[in-house]
Design a protein around this motif. Structure first.
Motif, mmCIF file in Angstrom:
data_model
loop_
_atom_site.group_PDB
_atom_site.id
_atom_site.type_symbol
_atom_site.label_atom_id
_atom_site.label_comp_id
_atom_site.label_asym_id
_atom_site.label_seq_id
_atom_site.Cartn_x
_atom_site.Cartn_y
_atom_site.Cartn_z
ATOM 1 N N LYS A 174 53.762 -21.211 -22.518
ATOM 2 C CA LYS A 174 52.386 -20.763 -22.645
ATOM 3 C C LYS A 174 51.994 -20.656 -24.111
ATOM 4 N N THR A 175 50.743 -20.911 -24.375
ATOM 5 C CA THR A 175 50.215 -20.815 -25.734
ATOM 6 C C THR A 175 49.400 -19.534 -25.881
ATOM 7 N N VAL A 176 49.137 -19.167 -27.126
ATOM 8 C CA VAL A 176 48.295 -17.995 -27.379
ATOM 9 C C VAL A 176 46.924 -18.193 -26.731
ATOM 10 N N LYS A 177 46.410 -19.402 -26.840
ATOM 11 C CA LYS A 177 45.094 -19.686 -26.274
ATOM 12 C C LYS A 177 45.076 -19.532 -24.763
ATOM 13 N N SER A 178 46.117 -20.036 -24.085
ATOM 14 C CA SER A 178 46.143 -19.944 -22.624
ATOM 15 C C SER A 178 46.317 -18.498 -22.161
ATOM 16 N N LEU A 179 47.168 -17.736 -22.877
ATOM 17 C CA LEU A 179 47.328 -16.322 -22.537
ATOM 18 C C LEU A 179 46.020 -15.549 -22.742
ATOM 19 N N LEU A 180 45.350 -15.880 -23.824
ATOM 20 C CA LEU A 180 44.083 -15.211 -24.111
ATOM 21 C C LEU A 180 43.027 -15.583 -23.069
ATOM 22 N N ALA A 181 43.043 -16.844 -22.640
ATOM 23 C CA ALA A 181 42.106 -17.265 -21.594
ATOM 24 C C ALA A 181 42.374 -16.500 -20.307
ATOM 25 N N LYS A 231 38.484 -18.477 -31.816
ATOM 26 C CA LYS A 231 37.226 -19.112 -31.422
ATOM 27 C C LYS A 231 36.999 -19.010 -29.923
ATOM 28 N N GLN A 232 38.087 -19.150 -29.163
ATOM 29 C CA GLN A 232 37.941 -19.033 -27.714
ATOM 30 C C GLN A 232 37.454 -17.640 -27.330
ATOM 31 N N PHE A 233 38.039 -16.618 -27.944
ATOM 32 C CA PHE A 233 37.586 -15.257 -27.634
ATOM 33 C C PHE A 233 36.133 -15.068 -28.029
ATOM 34 N N ILE A 234 35.767 -15.567 -29.215
ATOM 35 C CA ILE A 234 34.402 -15.405 -29.719
ATOM 36 C C ILE A 234 33.406 -16.127 -28.814
ATOM 37 N N GLU A 235 33.711 -17.385 -28.487
ATOM 38 C CA GLU A 235 32.791 -18.157 -27.659
ATOM 39 C C GLU A 235 32.679 -17.577 -26.256
ATOM 40 N N SER A 236 33.798 -17.123 -25.697
ATOM 41 C CA SER A 236 33.753 -16.524 -24.366
ATOM 42 C C SER A 236 32.943 -15.230 -24.390
ATOM 43 N N SER A 237 33.123 -14.444 -25.445
ATOM 44 C CA SER A 237 32.361 -13.194 -25.547
ATOM 45 C C SER A 237 30.863 -13.457 -25.568
ATOM 46 N N LYS A 238 30.475 -14.532 -26.253
ATOM 47 C CA LYS A 238 29.039 -14.801 -26.416
ATOM 48 C C LYS A 238 28.452 -15.591 -25.263
ATOM 49 N N ASN A 239 29.200 -16.562 -24.751
ATOM 50 C CA ASN A 239 28.617 -17.524 -23.816
ATOM 51 C C ASN A 239 29.104 -17.400 -22.376
#
Length: 855
Positions: A174-181, A231-239
């Protein structure tokens, strides 16, 4: 601790909502009361010591013993190798107490220990004391804690060592991005309280600090992984997450901004992404309303930082034509952060008026520093922009003298900054007057910016409220952006097929009953039994239908006695049962003509224009509409008061009118026939008379015309704004066009040739013939050529295209022809000027030139 004691105490632990270990020895920030469901303490920002410092000297022996206090009277004594990890300790505690690893937090010297760290890295000494802090199984977010722990563990693994490649028989790690998703996907959407707790886990665990630490790694793959995750956290928070959750997401985005600004600097691209997201969220937050919410003190550093950047960029934009000037993102973010600060200060000034300097000691207790600094920002940026506007005037003047002068790209954001400065100026005593005085001094530059850079998506009301700093070109540009934009796709436009012999009736049917969306897209029309179509035919239709609408014989409008081009609604229009529907139709036609930028040769009288703009009518406004009534009212007001009081006028507050062949007395006020006009009430009488003639008697007609106009613009508010943005003379220019006679030199300067050269005899003859024509013949020729009878106020330069003369190979006996859609006039190489003159004499006859060759 014995296993039986462990089991007995465990039941007590789980009966409670949370457990606290060694309350007296923990730092205050890490304590939790038993009656609360508070989250674990937020540890300090994470930092990884240099690897060289992580030596075995941290431990006195290879194996050490230490103490873990879990209650004030219970302590675990553990022994392990100093190269073991904190996670190993958690697993030992779980085996003894049954407390799940995911619910444990170990605190040493005030800091939370991370799973992947070794005892040596944490510098745990022999006989050291650790405190166990955590939540019990009754926590609302056990999965969130587990996921965040996994994220942080993975981050530290990446930071310390480059991860090995995945084995071929195992799934990819698992990647940081996938865990964060995964973490974000589990955020509760319907329950704000649960969402807040879920997201607070991410913040309390120092996950933002861990991600920023990874972003600052010297190892590029690590930086990229952190960049993608943040960026994933930021974009998910906004969009992705709903806007009502912005208040839960904003503290985390704010934390990213703070961490990145310190670690990477304010020019870092990722920091700018976070800052812009924070700016987008602020609009939906109640700044400073609740104790835990984002406050002015959180937002103002962004205002200060961006103001400094804009100030620097404004200076640079004056110095170099290649410098792009203030970036759109910087200006947009500046506005986003200034608005809530300004609103909070405005709320403070509601009862005491604009801020005056110097501030008293007891005034503005809450926002004193912000008030002072925001004023300094206003003064600085206004001074810079004043210099910028001066530079624009110099450059535009140089360009007018030499077409080779390059205009600066950086000017495009000046209007947006000026708009925000205007809003800030309203906070301070005298500042608004200073702002508009400077704009008045730089009127030419401001108008240039409006015409060149103002867009439909912008809000322009702040300019329209001060029309004195604009010229006709700027006001026209702003007004035209209120109207819909004609679409190029013919299949989206409203199609009409009109019989010339039933022009008004059929046009009414097509326009009055059309779908509004198709009208707003534009018109495409043909006349029955004619091949011609396209823009040229449409221009002709507008001229003809407006002539019919405003023809006094149709009883809809009256022409002013002293200027037959000027019209206002006819109070007697009700002779036609459909008159109100026709006024609605008329409003649509005029809005469409303006939208298509076609001059139709008529203008509105002042009394009509003012009512469409929502203004009152005074005596001076009726001068053109009714010169006789104007003169009579002036005499009443100027008569000797004594004579008036002696009833020399013989007037009462009533008026006799003729309606449908019979005379009727109209009272201008209740019991008006018994109120005699005297010197004290004559002003009221004149106002009542004007109100009756030019407001009350045509109120329904004006209302229906305005509604038809609003149908095209989309709303009554925008309809009124359209007329308020213009002066009466502006609408004259837009509807009627130029008042000047057609200039042959201007005509010639805007004409090109195909098949002919400018030096050919036929071209010389043509312009000589045009120069000898009467003004009316030139109008007919222009209409034959283009279907335009009235030029824009700018002359030929205001047309959508240049004009063209095409050489044809047809017989000399044929008359000239035209392609009005493309502004083309076509004729053969006539052998003599006499032949050419004879042919053009025929087509410049009104009955020929207005109906021939328009294809």
């Amino acid at each position: 601790m014995s296993s039986s004691l462990s089991k007995r105490k465990l039941d007590d632990y789980y009966a409670d909502d949370s457990f606290i270990i060694d309350m007296n020895t923990l730092p205050a920030a890490a304590r939790m009361r038993k009656d609360q469901t508070a989250l674990p303490p937020s540890p300090p920002p994470l930092s990884l010591p240099p690897r060289s410092s992580l030596t075995e000297s941290t431990c006195s022996l290879n194996s050490i013993q230490f103490f873990v206090r879990i209650l004030s009277d219970h302590t675990l004594v553990l022994k392990t190798d100093c190269s073991g990890t904190i996670k190993d300790i958690h697993q030992q505690i779980e085996s003894i107490t049954g407390i799940p690893v995911s619910e444990q937090r170990l605190i040493y010297r005030g800091k939370q220990l991370q799973w992947e760290q070794t005892l040596a890295e944490c510098k745990i000494q022999n006989d050291a004391g650790l405190q166990l802090v955590g939540r019990m199984r009754s926590t609302e977010h056990p999965q969130a804690w587990q996921l965040v722990n996994d994220i942080i563990f993975l981050i530290f693994q990446l930071y310390k060592d480059t991860p090995p490649p995945p084995l071929p028989d195992l799934p990819p790690p698992k990647t940081v991005k996938s865990l964060l998703a995964d973490f974000l996907s589990r955020t509760p959407r319907a329950n704000s309280h649960k969402a807040s707790g879920h997201l607070q886990v991410f913040l309390s665990s120092s996950a933002p600090a861990a991600l920023v630490m990874l972003y600052m790694s010297s190892h590029k793959p690590n930086r990229d992984a952190a960049n993608e995750a943040i960026k994933q956290f930021i974009e998910s928070s906004k969009n992705v997450l709903p806007k009502h959750m912005y208040c839960q997401c904003a503290p985390i985005v704010l934390e990213f901004c703070k961490l990145l600004s310190r670690a990477a600097g304010t020019d870092d691209p990722l920091y700018n992404v976070c800052r812009s997201t924070m700016g987008a969220m602020v609009e939906f937050l109640e700044v400073g309303v609740k104790k835990e919410s984002i406050g002015v003190h959180d937002i103002f550093p962004f205002v200060s930082q961006l103001a400094a950047k804009l100030s620097q960029d404004l200076v640079l934009s004056m110095e170099s034509s290649s410098f792009v000037g203030p970036l759109l993102s910087d200006v947009r973010d500046f506005t986003a952060f200034v608005v809530p600060v300004r609103n909070k200060i405005m709320l403070e000034t509601t009862f005491c008026g604009p801020v005056k300097f110097p501030l008293s000691e007891q005034s503005w207790v809450c926002y004193g520093k912000e008030i002072i600094f925001l004023h300094e920002i206003f003064i600085d940026l206004l001074g810079k922009l004043e210099d910028c506007l001066g530079k624009i005037e110099e450059q535009v003047d140089m360009r007018a003298k030499s077409d080779g002068q390059t205009l600066f790209f950086g000017w495009c954001q000046y209007l947006a900054i000026l708009k925000e400065l205007n809003s800030i100026s309203k906070l301070y005593d005298g500042a608004e007057e200073v702002f508009w005085e400077k704009m008045k001094q730089k009127k030419d530059a401001l108008c240039y910016l409006i015409v060149r850079f103002a867009k439909r998506s912008d809000e322009h009301q702040w300019i329209l409220e001060h029309k004195e700093v604009t010229n006709f070109e700027a006001r026209k540009h702003l007004a035209m952006m209120i109207l819909p934009e004609v679409k190029d796709e013919y299949d989206e436009q409203h199609e009409m097929l009109i019989d010339r012999s039933h022009l008004l009736a059929e046009s009414f049917e097509y326009i009055a009953h059309a779908e509004l969306d198709s009208l707003r897209a534009g018109l495409f029309m043909e006349f029955k039994n004619e091949e011609a179509n396209g823009p040229g035919v449409l221009r002709e239709w507008f001229l003809l239908v407006c002539q019919a609408i405003f023809n006094p014989q149709n009883a809809l409008f009256l022409a002013c006695p002293n200027d037959r081009r000027r019209f206002f609604p006819n109070p007697a229009s009700k002779v036609d049962p459909l008159h109100l529907e026709y006024f609605n139709f008329s409003g649509r036609v005029i809005a469409l003509a303006l939208m298509h930028k076609i001059q139709v040769g008529i203008v509105f009288d002042r009394v009509f224009f003012l009512q469409l703009a929502g203004h009152d009518i005074s005596l001076e406004d009726i001068r053109d509409a009714d010169p006789c009534l104007y003169s009579s009212c002036k005499q009443i007001l100027e008569m000797d008061p004594v004579a008036v009081d002696q009833d020399a006028l013989g007037l009462t507050f009533s008026h006799e009118v003729e309606q449908l062949g019979s005379r009727k007395v109209i009272e201008l006020c209740p019991d008006g026939t018994s109120i005699i006009v005297n010197s004290k009430n004559r002003n009221e009488y004149v106002d009542s008379l004007i109100q009756h003639y030019f407001v009350t008697s045509i109120a329904d007609q004006v209302t229906n015309f305005a509604q038809g106009f609003a149908d095209i613009i989309s709303s009554p508010q925008l309809q009124r704004s359209f007329f308020q943005s213009l002066n009466p003379e502006d609408l004259d220019f837009m509807l009627h066009g130029s008042e000047s006679e057609i200039s042959v030199e201007d005509w010639k300067a805007h004409t090109e040739y195909n098949g002919y050269k400018e030096t050919d005899l036929q071209i010389s003859w043509f312009w000589k013939i045009v120069g000898q024509m009467t003004a009316e013949q030139r109008k007919v020729l222009l209409f034959f050529w283009t279907s335009i009878k009235y030029l824009p106020v700018e002359g030929f330069s205001g047309l959508a295209s240049r004009l063209y003369i095409y050489k044809t190979s047809e017989s000399y006996d044929l008359l000239p022809s035209s392609h009005t859609c493309f502004y083309r006039l076509c004729f053969p190489a006539y052998p003599s000027i006499a032949d050419m003159q004879d042919r053009f004499r025929i087509i410049t006859q009104e009955h020929v030139g207005c109906s021939f060759g328009t294809w």
